[in-house]
Design a protein around this motif. Structure first.
Motif, PDB file in Angstrom:
ATOM      1  N   PHE A  16      -3.151  -8.643  -9.235  1.00 13.96           N
ATOM      2  CA  PHE A  16      -2.113  -8.462 -10.254  1.00 13.96           C
ATOM      3  C   PHE A  16      -1.134  -9.639 -10.238  1.00 13.96           C
ATOM      4  CE2 PHE A  16       2.321  -7.218 -10.818  1.00 13.96           C
ATOM      5  CZ  PHE A  16       2.316  -6.905 -12.168  1.00 13.96           C
ATOM      6  N   VAL A  17      -0.644  -9.994  -9.065  1.00  9.68           N
ATOM      7  CA  VAL A  17       0.324 -11.084  -8.939  1.00  9.68           C
ATOM      8  C   VAL A  17      -0.273 -12.382  -9.484  1.00  9.68           C
ATOM      9  CG1 VAL A  17       1.588 -12.510  -7.267  1.00  9.68           C
ATOM     10  CG2 VAL A  17       1.599 -10.017  -7.046  1.00  9.68           C
ATOM     11  N   HIS A  18      -1.523 -12.629  -9.161  1.00 13.28           N
ATOM     12  CA  HIS A  18      -2.190 -13.838  -9.646  1.00 13.28           C
ATOM     13  C   HIS A  18      -2.325 -13.814 -11.171  1.00 13.28           C
ATOM     14  CE1 HIS A  18      -4.772 -17.333  -9.537  1.00 13.28           C
ATOM     15  NE2 HIS A  18      -5.633 -16.684 -10.291  1.00 13.28           N
ATOM     16  N   ALA A  19      -2.713 -12.668 -11.726  1.00 14.63           N
ATOM     17  CA  ALA A  19      -2.952 -12.568 -13.171  1.00 14.63           C
ATOM     18  C   ALA A  19      -1.663 -12.643 -13.982  1.00 14.63           C
ATOM     19  CB  ALA A  19      -3.690 -11.265 -13.483  1.00 14.63           C
ATOM     20  N   ILE A  20      -0.597 -12.082 -13.474  1.00 14.03           N
ATOM     21  CA  ILE A  20       0.628 -12.013 -14.260  1.00 14.03           C
ATOM     22  C   ILE A  20       1.471 -13.286 -14.161  1.00 14.03           C
ATOM     23  CG2 ILE A  20       2.237 -10.970 -12.601  1.00 14.03           C
ATOM     24  CD1 ILE A  20       3.000  -9.032 -14.930  1.00 14.03           C
TER      25      ILE A  20
ATOM     26  N   PRO B 203      -3.952   3.251  -9.657  1.00 19.41           N
ATOM     27  CA  PRO B 203      -4.257   2.999  -8.241  1.00 19.41           C
ATOM     28  C   PRO B 203      -3.039   3.144  -7.338  1.00 19.41           C
ATOM     29  CG  PRO B 203      -4.318   0.935  -9.478  1.00 19.41           C
ATOM     30  CD  PRO B 203      -4.185   2.049 -10.481  1.00 19.41           C
ATOM     31  N   LEU B 204      -1.871   2.767  -7.824  1.00 17.49           N
ATOM     32  CA  LEU B 204      -0.691   2.862  -6.974  1.00 17.49           C
ATOM     33  C   LEU B 204      -0.314   4.316  -6.719  1.00 17.49           C
ATOM     34  CD1 LEU B 204       2.313   0.524  -7.060  1.00 17.49           C
ATOM     35  CD2 LEU B 204       2.584   2.928  -6.533  1.00 17.49           C
TER      36      LEU B 204
ATOM     37  N   LEU C 151       5.045   0.804   1.956  1.00 21.80           N
ATOM     38  CA  LEU C 151       5.188  -0.259   0.964  1.00 21.80           C
ATOM     39  C   LEU C 151       4.472  -1.522   1.438  1.00 21.80           C
ATOM     40  CD1 LEU C 151       6.166  -1.538  -1.634  1.00 21.80           C
ATOM     41  CD2 LEU C 151       8.425  -1.817  -0.587  1.00 21.80           C
ATOM     42  N   GLU C 152       4.572  -1.853   2.714  1.00 22.19           N
ATOM     43  CA  GLU C 152       3.858  -3.017   3.251  1.00 22.19           C
ATOM     44  C   GLU C 152       2.351  -2.862   3.085  1.00 22.19           C
ATOM     45  OE1 GLU C 152       6.953  -4.481   6.718  1.00 22.19           O
ATOM     46  OE2 GLU C 152       5.553  -2.866   7.184  1.00 22.19           O
ATOM     47  N   GLU C 153       1.834  -1.657   3.341  1.00 26.45           N
ATOM     48  CA  GLU C 153       0.395  -1.406   3.163  1.00 26.45           C
ATOM     49  C   GLU C 153       0.009  -1.534   1.696  1.00 26.45           C
ATOM     50  OE1 GLU C 153      -0.494   2.348   5.049  1.00 26.45           O
ATOM     51  OE2 GLU C 153      -0.039   1.543   7.045  1.00 26.45           O
TER      52      GLU C 153
ATOM     53  N   PRO D  76      -5.788  -5.399  -2.128  1.00 24.77           N
ATOM     54  CA  PRO D  76      -6.355  -6.492  -2.937  1.00 24.77           C
ATOM     55  C   PRO D  76      -5.928  -6.445  -4.402  1.00 24.77           C
ATOM     56  CG  PRO D  76      -8.041  -5.574  -1.506  1.00 24.77           C
ATOM     57  CD  PRO D  76      -6.834  -4.677  -1.380  1.00 24.77           C
ATOM     58  N   TYR D  77      -5.823  -5.253  -4.989  1.00 24.84           N
ATOM     59  CA  TYR D  77      -5.471  -5.180  -6.403  1.00 24.84           C
ATOM     60  C   TYR D  77      -4.052  -5.679  -6.662  1.00 24.84           C
ATOM     61  CZ  TYR D  77      -2.702  -0.826  -6.093  1.00 24.84           C
ATOM     62  OH  TYR D  77      -1.753   0.118  -5.819  1.00 24.84           O
TER      63      TYR D  77
END
Length: 118
Positions: A91-95, A45-46, A79-81, A86-87
């Motif tokens: 990711f931050v929450h999961a890791i 996605p990135l 980078l801000e966008e 949402p993904y």
């Protein structure tokens, strides 16, 4: 890891190159492969984001628990966008529970030119 988005340094007035970010994290013992799987899940996605120039995931050869993320965007705004996607929050929450401490970050000014066509 914190859910707060990092404060991005402003580009220098004479900067014409892309905006580069390095992220560093250390997996908790026993979670190295899970961290790698999550980080590699960002690749597709990135790289599909319009402002993305490069995105690479690295794992330290001597310390397999240490990860380095290298990402280059056309601009600070790109980078801000990306960080607002949402993904990225997911990711931050999961890791978070899988790594030791917060994500360590560096924001770099590119001194060399990108190859033609980049």
């Amino acid at each position: 890891m914190s859910d707060a988005r990092p404060v991005l340094p402003e580009p220098d007035a004479d900067e014409t190159g892309p905006y580069t970010h390095l992220g560093f994290c250390r997996a908790r013992p026993g979670h190295e492969d899970e961290v790698e799987r999550l980080v590699l899940g960002l690749v597709e996605p990135l790289r599909a984001e319009e402002g993305s120039v490069e995105f690479h995931v690295h794992r330290d050869r001597a310390d397999r628990a240490e990860f380095v993320i290298y990402e280059v965007f056309r601009s600070k705004r790109d980078l801000e966008e990306h960080l607002a996607q949402p993904y990225v929050g997911e990711f931050v929450h999961a890791i978070g529970p899988l790594v030791e401490g917060p994500l360590r970050q560096r924001f770099l000014r590119m001194s060399s030119a990108l190859p033609a066509g980049e």
